[in-house]
Design a protein around this motif. Structure first.
Motif, mmCIF file in Angstrom:
data_model
loop_
_atom_site.group_PDB
_atom_site.id
_atom_site.type_symbol
_atom_site.label_atom_id
_atom_site.label_comp_id
_atom_site.label_asym_id
_atom_site.label_seq_id
_atom_site.Cartn_x
_atom_site.Cartn_y
_atom_site.Cartn_z
ATOM 1 N N HIS A 26 33.323 49.239 39.948
ATOM 2 C CA HIS A 26 34.654 49.321 40.548
ATOM 3 C C HIS A 26 34.603 50.112 41.844
ATOM 4 O O HIS A 26 35.210 49.716 42.847
ATOM 5 N N GLN A 27 33.902 51.228 41.869
ATOM 6 C CA GLN A 27 33.818 52.065 43.064
ATOM 7 C C GLN A 27 33.128 51.322 44.206
ATOM 8 O O GLN A 27 33.554 51.438 45.361
ATOM 9 N N LYS A 28 32.076 50.572 43.901
ATOM 10 C CA LYS A 28 31.387 49.808 44.946
ATOM 11 C C LYS A 28 32.314 48.743 45.530
ATOM 12 O O LYS A 28 32.402 48.586 46.752
ATOM 13 N N PHE A 33 35.929 46.868 49.851
ATOM 14 C CA PHE A 33 37.288 46.394 50.129
ATOM 15 C C PHE A 33 37.963 47.273 51.174
ATOM 16 O O PHE A 33 38.560 46.769 52.131
ATOM 17 N N ASP A 34 37.874 48.585 50.991
ATOM 18 C CA ASP A 34 38.496 49.510 51.937
ATOM 19 C C ASP A 34 37.853 49.434 53.317
ATOM 20 O O ASP A 34 38.552 49.507 54.332
ATOM 21 N N GLU A 48 31.336 39.254 53.962
ATOM 22 C CA GLU A 48 30.959 38.059 53.211
ATOM 23 C C GLU A 48 29.547 38.176 52.646
ATOM 24 O O GLU A 48 29.280 37.731 51.520
ATOM 25 N N PHE A 49 28.630 38.777 53.393
ATOM 26 C CA PHE A 49 27.273 38.982 52.909
ATOM 27 C C PHE A 49 27.277 39.872 51.668
ATOM 28 O O PHE A 49 26.586 39.584 50.689
ATOM 29 N N CYS A 50 28.036 40.960 51.703
ATOM 30 C CA CYS A 50 28.120 41.868 50.546
ATOM 31 C C CYS A 50 28.668 41.156 49.325
ATOM 32 O O CYS A 50 28.182 41.360 48.203
ATOM 33 N N LEU A 51 29.663 40.296 49.519
ATOM 34 C CA LEU A 51 30.224 39.545 48.398
ATOM 35 C C LEU A 51 29.237 38.507 47.877
ATOM 36 O O LEU A 51 29.080 38.341 46.667
ATOM 37 N N GLN A 53 25.975 38.587 48.031
ATOM 38 C CA GLN A 53 24.820 39.223 47.409
ATOM 39 C C GLN A 53 25.176 39.960 46.118
ATOM 40 O O GLN A 53 24.301 40.499 45.442
ATOM 41 N N GLY A 54 26.453 40.053 45.791
ATOM 42 C CA GLY A 54 26.864 40.680 44.542
ATOM 43 C C GLY A 54 27.053 42.182 44.627
ATOM 44 O O GLY A 54 27.104 42.863 43.600
ATOM 45 N N TYR A 55 27.181 42.723 45.832
ATOM 46 C CA TYR A 55 27.424 44.151 45.968
ATOM 47 C C TYR A 55 28.856 44.519 45.603
ATOM 48 O O TYR A 55 29.148 45.671 45.320
ATOM 49 N N ALA A 56 29.737 43.542 45.643
ATOM 50 C CA ALA A 56 31.132 43.747 45.267
ATOM 51 C C ALA A 56 31.603 42.541 44.473
ATOM 52 O O ALA A 56 31.046 41.450 44.585
ATOM 53 N N ASP A 57 32.622 42.738 43.661
ATOM 54 C CA ASP A 57 33.173 41.686 42.814
ATOM 55 C C ASP A 57 34.242 40.910 43.592
ATOM 56 O O ASP A 57 35.319 41.438 43.879
ATOM 57 N N ARG A 58 33.930 39.682 43.937
ATOM 58 C CA ARG A 58 34.821 38.849 44.745
ATOM 59 C C ARG A 58 36.159 38.599 44.031
ATOM 60 O O ARG A 58 37.220 38.651 44.641
ATOM 61 N N ASN A 59 36.129 38.357 42.734
ATOM 62 C CA ASN A 59 37.352 38.060 41.977
ATOM 63 C C ASN A 59 38.253 39.283 41.854
ATOM 64 O O ASN A 59 39.471 39.177 41.933
#
Length: 117
Positions: A26-28, A33-34, A48-51, A53-59
């Motif tokens: 959640h923190q990542k 997002f911020d 978009e790269f971070c999303l 690659q799975g560094y953040a939860d797109r949903n």
């Protein structure tokens, strides 16, 4: 994250062992997002790269953009199939409407993520 995965599980309930991992994920996601939506410090390509690659939860980030879900802790807390009586999690109930003042979500350990809190 590695510390949370390797932490001892002695004396914890089965569901409590995953709470630190949910918290870090959640923190990542909130940090990325911020950076993009609030502070405008990263480019759309990097976001978009971070999303991708799975560094953040797109949903989860998609839900944060919608009104009423700005403080959502995890996606499991809003899915009615995971709860009694086909409702949402108790952490989604605003604090002034709760019978018990101190609660913890069984899924992620959240103490309250309703937007009205």
């Amino acid at each position: 994250m590695r510390e949370a995965e390797n932490d001892t599980h002695d004396g914890k309930r089965k569901c409590e062992t995953l709470w630190p991992i949910f918290k870090i994920a959640h923190q990542k996601s909130r940090y990325i997002f911020d950076l993009y939506h609030r502070r405008n410090e990263i480019s759309k390509e990097l976001y978009e790269f971070c999303l991708d690659q799975g560094y953040a939860d797109r949903n989860l980030i998609a839900k944060w953009k919608k009104p009423g879900y700005e403080r959502l802790c995890c996606l499991r807390c809003m899915q009615p199939r995971d709860h009694n009586f086909a409702t949402t999690c108790v952490c989604r109930v605003p604090k002034h409407l709760r019978e018990e003042k101190v609660i913890e979500c069984v899924h992620c350990g959240c103490k309250g993520c309703a937007s009205g809190d």
